[in-house]
Scaffold this motif. Structure first.
Motif: not given
Length: 809
Positions: A70-72, A82-96, A159-166
């Motif tokens: 979701d982008i605003k 620009i605000g972006a909510m990038l949902y991810d059901d496995e935030p611990n696996k987001i590569l960074k 990175i949050t518990d729902k994914g990550w935010i930019v």
């Protein structure tokens, strides 16, 4: 009835692909803090851009709900946010993985593409990785993504518990748009889920169509904003400490400034007042046995940033500016050169570039280099004299590029080199066209270039090319032809090796557009090429090749290819003499390539190759192998070993005159030789955070050519024994480079760089086959030079300074 139903379905499908999404931007007067939290009230009422679709590999597939994006977008008088909510059901696996700017490595990425004129010509692209690393580039369909362009903007990823935010703030000074009260911008949003190797966009980018920039959505609602004064100062200071040759030299403190000024909404002036390229990357030199100079990459930021207009038609080679002198000093008997420069100093340079709202791109580049001398010594009397090897020289490039229908262009280009005094001047004029059908299914491209050299003997030449291609769908093809006259010479401000020929070529290829059970990507290419000498009609080159490139469902890359040279060809360049040629036998080449998935901590690249000629014992084989290991998100090490051996390679080594008979042509001497090359390259990166990185690059190179038999080139292109030639023309070149650097982006657009560098190289006729000796001799003698440097540059925005003064008042 069935035909009508099929037509309706076809049209509805095309409409679905071509339909633009629309997002309404929300105006705000609230101060927004870029902290990756999106907790300001301005975000709550803003419209949402969602329902992303896959760009690659399964083009058009909707993004799953557990990866919803979701982008605003909101804006005020100073910037767009620009605000972006990038949902991810496995935030611990987001590569960074953390790398330096413009390098994302193994990390998830969010991007926004903006075209302020909404004309489908050029995107300004801004990226933020899950490791909070920034990247930006200019994107055009003709030149792809140019990451040498750097804007000044602010972002934060969390990175949050729902994914990550930019959260991103793009000052209007980083963009280009008109002064109209109501704006409609082209916009698209991008998401790369690295662990899945899947890329998504908000507005679908249909890969069946051969364009990228024309498939943006629309951003509406932006009103009553004005393009700001784009005036930026970039002062810098550098200090260099040199050591080598048994002496220490404390380099002077250097200082200068770069200036960027927005002449209008679309045009920008870049100027270097006092150049300093001391921290530019070293050139990777090789043992060059061929008839042509080695071509180097441009590593100076001024000549790489935003130069897409100047690259039209492949006419401009910026390394000519500040390159080696254009004249070799003439020596008398008993004279030697005791002091000569490798590169001429650049006095200053400027460029103006941009594009009007009617699609006319204008590029102007000017540079001046200083008068340069070499010192010559008489070895008997000891007297010295200075001679000019490069006069005061002015370089100019002019480009006029008219785009139309958003996907086609016609370009006029002129380059001019004016040298003071009696030295040669050069001029080149070109017309380039790139024409696409409205649906981007077919392309007609080509150019015609005319060169003129004003020297002791004037000469002019012509280069023309034309090609036609189908550019969409699974099956694609292209055909074309080139024609080049003998005296075509663009090399004062360009680079071109081959002249005096005409050719014909064609390509056919097949690719999958969506993944299968076995492959994410699959492409097969078939090529044919034949080239003839324009005067004699003899075959200069020929080949038939086929290659396959695939990416597996596990995201490992595999490629292999075979090239057949079915006809003997005639090389008119290797003899280094006019109207002479050497016969090149028929041969077959094969190669393979493997690159395992970089998402894994350990990955490897392997590239073996072999070439077998239709001549006894004439074979070449080699391989590159490059393991890499990512210890964690901050530490990465890479290593590459390269080996190439060419047995019974035939090449030029000398020309011998018959002093007793002026009417006898010179004897052209070749050698039958074995050429062996080794190279070891070590790379390392440690990131303290997203703003500070330490980088290591080490390269060791050794190549030797050992002559076995001396040969004479006959007038018919064959080679016969020439035992009376006894001079040693073996070649051995070895070099060592080390770069260890620390980089800190301590403020937007401002950087501190600390660099330690050492390098050494040596050329010998005596070949020492002990590999250890070649390396240790370089490292333990006075040829090894050490450089320690510190450079600071600080970005100053005129608007920010003006606003601070107003606030204090």
């Amino acid at each position: 009835m069935k035909k009508a139903l099929f037509l309706i379905l076809l049209l509805s499908t095309f409409s679905g692909y071509s339909q633009k999404k629309v997002l309404q931007a929300q105006s705000t007067s609230q101060s927004i803090i870029i902290d990756g939290k999106l907790d300001e009230s301005a975000w709550k009422d803003a419209s949402i851009a969602t329902d992303f679709v896959m760009y690659d590999p399964d083009n058009g597939k909707p993004i799953p709900e557990n990866k919803r994006t979701d982008i605003k977008v909101v804006y005020n008088n100073d910037a767009i946010y620009i605000g972006a909510m990038l949902y991810d059901d496995e935030p611990n696996k987001i590569l960074k993985e953390v790398l330096q700017r413009d390098n994302f490595g193994t990390a998830d990425i969010f991007g926004v593409f903006i075209n302020g004129f909404n004309d489908g010509q050029q995107n300004f692209e801004f990226f933020v990785s899950a490791a909070d690393v920034q990247g930006d580039c200019i994107m055009t369909d003709a030149n792809g993504e140019d990451y040498s362009w750097d804007a000044v903007w602010i972002s934060k990823a969390r990175i949050t518990d729902k994914g990550w935010i930019v959260e991103i703030k793009l000052p209007y000074a980083a963009l280009r748009f008109s002064g109209e009260n109501k704006q409609t911008w082209g916009i698209n949003f991008f998401r790369d889920i690295k662990r899945e190797r899947k890329k998504y966009t908000w507005n679908l980018i249909n890969t069946k169509i051969g364009t990228f920039t024309q498939q943006n959505g629309d951003l509406t609602g932006i009103e009553n904003i004005k393009p700001p004064t784009r005036l930026f100062f970039l002062p810098y200071a550098s200090y260099y400490l040199n050591a080598g040759d048994g002496q220490k030299t404390y380099g002077t403190l250097k200082g200068g400034m770069d200036i960027k000024y927005g002449i209008s909404d679309a045009f920008t002036l870049d100027a270097i007042l006092v150049p300093d390229f001391g921290q530019a990357k070293y050139d990777d030199q090789i043992l060059n046995l061929g008839p042509f100079e080695q071509q180097f990459n441009e590593n100076r930021a001024f000549f790489t940033e935003g130069t897409d207009l100047f690259n039209k038609g492949n006419i401009f080679y910026s390394r000519r500016i500040g390159g080696k002198p254009s004249v070799d000093p003439e020596l008398h008997d008993n004279e030697e050169i005791i002091d000569n420069v490798q590169n001429v100093n650049l006095i200053n340079a400027l460029k103006v570039s941009g594009r009007t709202k009617n699609g006319l791109g204008i590029g102007i580049l000017n540079a001046v280099t200083e008068k340069t001398y070499a010192t010559i010594k008489d070895t008997i009397t000891g007297e010295t004299r200075r001679v000019v090897v490069e006069p005061l020289t002015n370089y100019n490039v002019l480009v006029l590029d008219q785009r139309f229908r958003k996907n086609s262009s016609v370009t006029f280009i002129n380059t001019n080199v004016s040298r003071n005094g009696h030295f040669r001047d050069a001029n080149l004029t070109g017309l380039v066209w790139d024409l696409n059908t409205k649906a981007n299914t077919y392309n007609l491209s080509g150019n015609i270039k005319y060169s003129f050299i004003n020297a002791a003997e004037d000469k002019n030449g012509l280069f023309s090319t034309i090609s036609f291609a189908e550019t969409s769908g699974k099956y694609r093809y292209s055909v074309g032809s080139d024609f080049v006259t003998k005296d075509f010479d663009p090399n004062d401000l360009g680079i071109n090796f081959y002249t005096n020929y005409y050719n014909f070529y064609g390509n056919a290829n097949y690719r999958i557009l969506n993944p299968t059970k076995l492959f994410n990507k699959f492409k097969v290419d078939y090529d044919m090429y034949v080239e003839f000498n324009k005067e004699s009609g003899k075959v200069q080159d020929n080949k038939i090749s086929s290659e396959v490139n695939v990416t597996s469902v596990n995201n490992n890359y595999y490629g292999f290819g075979v090239t057949l040279f079915p006809l003997e060809s005639n090389d008119y360049y290797e003899p280094r003499a006019e109207n002479r040629y050497v016969i090149i036998p028929r041969k077959i080449e094969a190669w393979a390539s493997v690159s395992t998935n970089y998402n894994k901590k350990f990955a490897v690249d392997l590239n073996p190759s072999v070439a077998i000629a239709d001549e006894s014992g004439r074979i070449a084989y080699g391989a590159d192998i490059g393991p890499r290991y990512r210890f964690n998100d901050k530490l990465l090490l890479t290593y590459t070993f390269s080996f190439l051996r060419r047995n019974n390679n035939k090449g030029y080594i000398d020309s011998v005159d018959d002093d007793d008979n002026e009417n006898t042509p010179e004897t052209i001497v070749f050698a039958n030789r074995n050429v062996i090359t080794y190279a070891n390259t070590l790379g390392g990166k440690y990131a303290l955070n997203s703003a500070m990185t330490i980088n290591l690059a080490v390269r060791q190179y050794w190549s030797s050519a050992e002559n076995k038999d001396i040969l004479e080139l006959e007038p018919d292109g064959t080679l016969t024994p020439y035992p009376q030639y006894t001079e040693n023309k073996n070649s051995s070149f070895y070099s060592w480079n080390t770069d260890l650097s620390y980089s800190w982006w301590f403020a937007p657009g401002s950087q501190l760089s600390v660099l330690y560098r050492n390098n050494a190289s040596n050329f010998e006729r005596l070949i020492d086959k002990n590999f250890k000796h070649n390396v240790t001799d370089l490292l333990n003698n006075d040829a090894l030079k050490h450089i320690f440097s510190v450079s600071v540059k600080y970005f100053i925005d005129y608007n920010a300074v003006k606003n601070k003064i107003r606030n204090r008042a």
